[in-house]
Design an enzyme around this catalytic site. Structure first.
Site, mmCIF file in Angstrom:
data_model
loop_
_atom_site.group_PDB
_atom_site.id
_atom_site.type_symbol
_atom_site.label_atom_id
_atom_site.label_comp_id
_atom_site.label_asym_id
_atom_site.label_seq_id
_atom_site.Cartn_x
_atom_site.Cartn_y
_atom_site.Cartn_z
ATOM 1 C CG HIS A 148 -1.783 0.976 1.437
ATOM 2 N ND1 HIS A 148 -1.701 2.154 1.630
ATOM 3 C CD2 HIS A 148 -3.188 0.803 1.214
ATOM 4 C CE1 HIS A 148 -2.847 2.906 1.862
ATOM 5 N NE2 HIS A 148 -3.733 1.984 1.384
ATOM 6 C CG ASP A 196 0.393 -2.432 6.187
ATOM 7 O OD1 ASP A 196 -0.529 -2.584 6.867
ATOM 8 O OD2 ASP A 196 0.466 -1.947 5.097
ATOM 9 C CD GLN A 221 -7.225 -4.683 3.911
ATOM 10 O OE1 GLN A 221 -8.165 -5.215 4.311
ATOM 11 N NE2 GLN A 221 -7.167 -3.139 3.770
ATOM 12 C CE LYS A 232 -7.353 0.049 6.054
ATOM 13 N NZ LYS A 232 -8.187 0.427 5.048
ATOM 14 C CB CYS A 239 -3.488 3.011 -1.611
ATOM 15 S SG CYS A 239 -4.580 4.567 -1.218
HETATM 16 N N1 PLP Z 1 -1.844 -0.762 4.491
HETATM 17 C C1 PLP Z 1 -2.742 -1.568 3.964
HETATM 18 C C2 PLP Z 1 -2.456 -2.692 3.447
HETATM 19 C C3 PLP Z 1 -4.187 -1.051 3.745
HETATM 20 O O1 PLP Z 1 -5.063 -1.818 3.032
HETATM 21 C C4 PLP Z 1 -4.425 0.406 4.354
HETATM 22 C C5 PLP Z 1 -5.670 0.778 4.052
HETATM 23 O O2 PLP Z 1 -6.371 0.671 3.214
HETATM 24 C C6 PLP Z 1 -3.371 1.024 5.093
HETATM 25 C C7 PLP Z 1 -2.073 0.487 4.939
HETATM 26 C C8 PLP Z 1 -3.396 2.424 5.468
HETATM 27 O O3 PLP Z 1 -4.445 2.246 6.464
HETATM 28 P P1 PLP Z 1 -4.980 3.532 7.255
HETATM 29 O O4 PLP Z 1 -5.536 4.624 6.080
HETATM 30 O O5 PLP Z 1 -5.882 3.019 8.170
HETATM 31 O O6 PLP Z 1 -3.772 4.340 7.808
#
Ligand code: PLP
Length: 422
Positions: A139, A216, A219, A242, A380
């Protein structure tokens, strides 16, 4: 100011036994009864954000009705209630991830957690020519923070390739762990593909070369059991929204020795021990990374969401979502001109696809007319879209309250797309 509030004991909710009672689960999510475009909602945009159960809504409401005050600062009754609930939430989140409470830094979410590590941990260590190793399925929030700090030091970001099925090319990734690698950062579950990465093996490989690892987990935490201690990971980032909790809140798990060695990244109230015009000293971890009045309700709501997950049981949730993923995959594979992007052997409940007859944006618009909420776009993950040579995909993503009826509604709507554009 040093914390004196006694920690509320963690309250792991007992997981229910037997198969998931879908009608009961759905009754706990009031928004699912909300008509959209005059009809039934099939909410399949859970990877973007999940809906919130009554227990989370009640926890937020209860906080503002009965506890609202600032934390850590006053001796009055409400301040004590707020602080107890807030610090109790830290215990809950720590217990959920298998961490100690001092290792949980509250943040605005995964993005802020990763930025914190980039600026506080990595930036001071980086030298020209150093590398940060990513994967091709990250992401943007696990790419751009590293680019920002790398640019300041003449270091560079490199990414390991992804196979045609959407799996990490593990051998290639392993070969890229080199002398100059200062950090390996990778997602637990890909938001665009659903791929579950072999994070335990990846942490082991990185550590074998003395390289710290960041996962990270945005998900992952609502779908898979995560034990940061068993993973031995250095940093684990996650978001509340999420995982059935409120937006704008999340956590960073970091090994205590890293947090102790890291400098604060934002200055302000609550993160200091002493302040004078000649200089300041820092509060204990994790508070030295939490400047200013925090999102108190966010912490409480997140803890309630984790209680909800635990009460359902991650094993049951995982089995339910896995069965739906198999059903959804079979349904989508029957639709002429539809191509799934991401067919990894180990997959979470994400169905990303393109159709030869219509742009993903148009597909999303027709699905919306039929009450089906999906995400369309690059999610993203622009480098990943380039890898698969698509401008965007349509993404249906699953949660505990989804059922076969949602997949059938999706399938019917996709046939309508074919009738209109095919
Ligand atoms: N990493 C992953 C794999 C994501 O799917 C997302 C959000 O879609 C993020 C990071 C960023 O999360 P946040 O917008 O809650 O900071």
């Amino acid at each position: 100011m040093t914390r004196t509030m006694p920690a509320t004991p963690a309250r792991p909710a007992a997981a229910a036994a037997g198969p998931l009672d879908l009608a009961r689960v759905r009754a706990e999510f009031p928004i699912l009864a909300e008509p959209v475009r005059g009809g039934r909602l099939a909410y399949l945009d859970n990877a973007a954000t999940s809906q919130k159960p009554e227990s989370v809504l009640r926890a937020l409401d209860d906080y503002y009705r009965h506890k609202n005050s600032n934390v850590h600062r006053a001796v009055h009754d409400l301040a004590e209630r707020a602080t107890t609930a807030y610090e109790g939430a830290r215990d809950r989140i720590a217990a959920f991830l298998g961490a100690a409470r001092e290792e949980i830094v509250f943040t605005r979410g995964t993005t802020e957690s990763i930025n914190l590590v980039a600026y506080s941990h990595l930036l001071p260590l980086l030298q020209p020519g150093d590398e940060i190793l990513l994967t091709g399925m990250e992401h943007h929030s696990n790419i751009v923070p590293w680019q920002l700090v790398a640019a300041q030091k003449g270091a560079r970001v490199v990414a390991a390739p992804v196979t045609d099925r959407g799996e990490l090319d593990f051998e290639a990734w392993r070969r890229m762990l080199g002398e100059r690698t200062r950090l390996a950062a990778f997602n637990h579950v890909s938001n665009s593909l659903g791929t579950i990465n072999p994070v335990a093996a990846m942490v082991r490989e990185a550590h074998a070369r003395g390289i710290p690892a960041l996962v990270d987990g945005a998900q992952a935490i609502a779908h898979l059991a995560v034990d940061v201690r068993a993973l031995d990971v250095d940093f684990y980032a996650c978001s509340s929204h999420k995982a059935y909790g409120p937006t704008g809140f999340g956590a960073l798990y970091a090994k205590r020795r890293h947090l102790e060695a890291m400098a604060p990244w934002q200055g302000g109230g609550d993160m200091i021990r002493t302040v004078s015009f000649e200089g300041s000293t820092w509060n204990d971890v994790p508070y030295k990374f939490e400047a200013g009045t925090p999102d108190i309700a966010g912490a409480i709501g997140f803890a309630a969401a984790l209680d909800y997950i635990q009460a359902q049981g991650l094993e049951r949730i995982g089995a339910h979502e896995h069965a739906l993923l198999a059903e959804g995959t079979a349904r989508l594979e029957q639709i002429p001109g539809l191509r799934l992007i991401g067919t990894a052997a180990e997959k979470a409940g994400i169905l990303s696809f393109v159709m030869d007859c219509a742009h993903p944006q148009d597909v999303g618009t027709i699905l919306d007319q039929e009450g089906v909420a999906v995400r369309t776009g690059h999610h993203c993950t622009m480098p990943l879209m380039q890898r698969f040579a698509v401008p965007a995909t349509v993404r249906a993503s699953l949660a505990v309250y989804n059922g076969s009826d949602d997949l059938q509604q999706l399938e019917r709507a996709l046939h309508k797309v074919r009738r209109l554009f095919g």
